[in-house]
Design a protein around this motif. Structure first.
Motif, PDB file in Angstrom:
ATOM      1  N   ASN A 134       0.835  -1.197   0.000  1.00 53.79           N
ATOM      2  CA  ASN A 134       0.000   0.000   0.000  1.00 53.79           C
ATOM      3  C   ASN A 134       0.875   1.254   0.000  1.00 53.79           C
ATOM      4  O   ASN A 134       2.035   1.219   0.408  1.00 53.79           O
ATOM      5  N   THR A 135       0.308   2.357  -0.433  1.00 52.06           N
ATOM      6  CA  THR A 135       0.934   3.673  -0.313  1.00 52.06           C
ATOM      7  C   THR A 135       0.194   4.442   0.762  1.00 52.06           C
ATOM      8  O   THR A 135      -1.020   4.672   0.647  1.00 52.06           O
ATOM      9  N   ILE A 136       0.918   4.818   1.826  1.00 49.66           N
ATOM     10  CA  ILE A 136       0.311   5.475   2.982  1.00 49.66           C
ATOM     11  C   ILE A 136       1.052   6.785   3.197  1.00 49.66           C
ATOM     12  O   ILE A 136       2.253   6.784   3.494  1.00 49.66           O
ATOM     13  N   THR A 137       0.361   7.893   3.067  1.00 42.49           N
ATOM     14  CA  THR A 137       1.049   9.172   3.117  1.00 42.49           C
ATOM     15  C   THR A 137       0.261  10.212   3.911  1.00 42.49           C
ATOM     16  O   THR A 137      -0.963  10.162   3.968  1.00 42.49           O
ATOM     17  N   GLN A 138       0.989  11.108   4.543  1.00 43.64           N
ATOM     18  CA  GLN A 138       0.432  12.273   5.239  1.00 43.64           C
ATOM     19  C   GLN A 138      -0.548  11.890   6.352  1.00 43.64           C
ATOM     20  O   GLN A 138      -1.534  12.588   6.597  1.00 43.64           O
ATOM     21  N   SER A 139      -0.260  10.768   7.041  1.00 46.62           N
ATOM     22  CA  SER A 139      -1.073  10.423   8.215  1.00 46.62           C
ATOM     23  C   SER A 139      -0.808  11.438   9.320  1.00 46.62           C
ATOM     24  O   SER A 139       0.330  11.855   9.527  1.00 46.62           O
ATOM     25  N   LYS A 140      -1.834  11.788  10.061  1.00 48.96           N
ATOM     26  CA  LYS A 140      -1.690  12.852  11.043  1.00 48.96           C
ATOM     27  C   LYS A 140      -1.144  12.370  12.383  1.00 48.96           C
ATOM     28  O   LYS A 140      -0.869  13.183  13.253  1.00 48.96           O
ATOM     29  N   THR A 141      -0.968  11.048  12.558  1.00 53.63           N
ATOM     30  CA  THR A 141      -0.130  10.528  13.641  1.00 53.63           C
ATOM     31  C   THR A 141       0.893   9.596  12.992  1.00 53.63           C
ATOM     32  O   THR A 141       1.778  10.058  12.311  1.00 53.63           O
ATOM     33  N   SER A 160       5.081   7.452   3.915  1.00 48.89           N
ATOM     34  CA  SER A 160       5.813   8.717   3.833  1.00 48.89           C
ATOM     35  C   SER A 160       5.047   9.854   4.500  1.00 48.89           C
ATOM     36  O   SER A 160       3.825   9.816   4.648  1.00 48.89           O
ATOM     37  N   HIS A 161       5.808  10.848   4.920  1.00 50.96           N
ATOM     38  CA  HIS A 161       5.268  12.118   5.413  1.00 50.96           C
ATOM     39  C   HIS A 161       4.277  11.933   6.567  1.00 50.96           C
ATOM     40  O   HIS A 161       3.288  12.653   6.677  1.00 50.96           O
ATOM     41  N   SER A 162       4.563  10.949   7.436  1.00 50.35           N
ATOM     42  CA  SER A 162       3.753  10.787   8.652  1.00 50.35           C
ATOM     43  C   SER A 162       4.117  11.884   9.641  1.00 50.35           C
ATOM     44  O   SER A 162       5.286  12.229   9.795  1.00 50.35           O
ATOM     45  N   ARG A 163       3.126  12.381  10.356  1.00 46.67           N
ATOM     46  CA  ARG A 163       3.409  13.415  11.338  1.00 46.67           C
ATOM     47  C   ARG A 163       4.214  12.855  12.511  1.00 46.67           C
ATOM     48  O   ARG A 163       5.001  13.574  13.121  1.00 46.67           O
ATOM     49  N   SER A 184      10.610  10.512   5.026  1.00 42.60           N
ATOM     50  CA  SER A 184      10.085  11.870   5.195  1.00 42.60           C
ATOM     51  C   SER A 184       9.046  11.985   6.300  1.00 42.60           C
ATOM     52  O   SER A 184       8.132  12.805   6.231  1.00 42.60           O
ATOM     53  N   GLY A 185       9.205  11.188   7.359  1.00 41.32           N
ATOM     54  CA  GLY A 185       8.350  11.351   8.527  1.00 41.32           C
ATOM     55  C   GLY A 185       8.971  12.325   9.514  1.00 41.32           C
ATOM     56  O   GLY A 185      10.120  12.752   9.367  1.00 41.32           O
ATOM     57  N   ASN A 186       8.218  12.675  10.551  1.00 40.66           N
ATOM     58  CA  ASN A 186       8.695  13.628  11.541  1.00 40.66           C
ATOM     59  C   ASN A 186       9.293  12.973  12.780  1.00 40.66           C
ATOM     60  O   ASN A 186       9.755  13.680  13.681  1.00 40.66           O
ATOM     61  N   HIS A 187       9.276  11.642  12.853  1.00 43.53           N
ATOM     62  CA  HIS A 187       9.801  10.962  14.028  1.00 43.53           C
ATOM     63  C   HIS A 187      10.558   9.736  13.540  1.00 43.53           C
ATOM     64  O   HIS A 187      11.188   9.783  12.484  1.00 43.53           O
ATOM     65  N   ARG A 188      10.535   8.647  14.270  1.00 45.87           N
ATOM     66  CA  ARG A 188      11.257   7.446  13.862  1.00 45.87           C
ATOM     67  C   ARG A 188      10.566   6.757  12.684  1.00 45.87           C
ATOM     68  O   ARG A 188       9.355   6.821  12.534  1.00 45.87           O
ATOM     69  N   THR A 206      14.595   7.047   4.859  1.00 43.12           N
ATOM     70  CA  THR A 206      15.449   8.225   4.943  1.00 43.12           C
ATOM     71  C   THR A 206      15.112   9.105   6.144  1.00 43.12           C
ATOM     72  O   THR A 206      15.652  10.193   6.271  1.00 43.12           O
ATOM     73  N   VAL A 207      14.211   8.656   7.024  1.00 42.97           N
ATOM     74  CA  VAL A 207      13.948   9.405   8.244  1.00 42.97           C
ATOM     75  C   VAL A 207      15.176   9.312   9.149  1.00 42.97           C
ATOM     76  O   VAL A 207      16.051   8.467   8.953  1.00 42.97           O
ATOM     77  N   PRO A 208      15.313  10.187  10.155  1.00 46.32           N
ATOM     78  CA  PRO A 208      16.524  10.191  10.958  1.00 46.32           C
ATOM     79  C   PRO A 208      16.877   8.862  11.605  1.00 46.32           C
ATOM     80  O   PRO A 208      18.045   8.465  11.657  1.00 46.32           O
TER      81      PRO A 208
END
Length: 211
Positions: A134-141, A160-163, A184-188, A206-208
């Motif tokens: 699946n492609t899962i993007t821009q989840s708010k958690t 990608s791009h999970s908050r 491109s997420g904001n956490h792990r 590529t997340v930290p």
């Protein structure tokens, strides 16, 4: 309707195609007690609970539908509900895209989930689905959350791009996380905490902190 929109139960079957299913007081589509249906090319939106629930041994094949704005999830499974869910467009759900709980299963593959109010996929309380490609993007958690002694196999997804994190595993969940692309997420990328367990292999990101 103040109740469910379409109900298929007690080994009944149906082809549900090219409908606009919306604003029902409970579920847009309910499949239970051995019921089976093909849900194809429908728009399912703004139902008070989920767009579709498969429970009590219900089955179902959901393909090429659009889900949005449902109160709980696009598709929910519980108590041995096990649909095959593929090539659906799920966006802007109020809480989660796919919600598997209380022994629910299912095979969720090649769907696109975007901008869900919480997680793209939530697996909890003994559920054991397969979430594949699946492609899962821009989840708010988190992109995917697995908790509450749930199992499940999460493989081949692009998250990608999970908050928050790409995948969260906690509270005695034991899941397989394999061959996912997480970036491109904001956490792990993948976070196992609070007694979470599982097998994590061959993921890239590529997340930290991938793990």
């Amino acid at each position: 309707s103040t109740a469910n929109g379409i109900v298929v139960s007690y080994s009944g079957g149906a082809l549900v195609k090219d409908n606009d299913i919306f604003a029902n007081g409970r579920y847009g589509v309910l499949v239970s007690k051995g019921g089976d249906l093909v849900l194809r090319n429908n728009t399912v939106h703004d139902n008070k609970r989920s767009g579709m629930l498969s429970c009590d041994g219900g089955l179902g094949y959901a393909e090429a539908n659009t889900f949005y704005g449902n109160g709980l999830a696009a598709i929910e499974t519980s108590s041995r509900g096990s649909p095959h869910v593929t090539k659906n467009d799920v966006h802007d759900e109020r809480q989660v895209g796919f919600f598997c709980h209380d022994g629910g299963g299912g095979n969720f593959c090649r769907n696109t989930l975007s901008r869900c109010g919480y997680a793209g996929v939530e697996i909890q309380t003994g559920a054991d689905p397969t979430v594949d490609s699946n492609t899962i993007t821009q989840s708010k958690t988190h992109g995917i959350t697995v908790h509450g002694k749930a199992k499940g196999t999460v493989k081949g997804n692009t998250i990608s791009h999970s908050r928050c994190s790409g995948v969260l595993i906690e509270t005695q969940a034991e899941t397989v996380i394999e061959s996912n692309q997480i970036y491109s997420g904001n956490h792990r990328g993948i976070w196992s905490t609070n007694r979470g367990r599982g097998v994590v292999r061959n993921n890239q990101g590529t997340v930290p902190d991938l793990v």
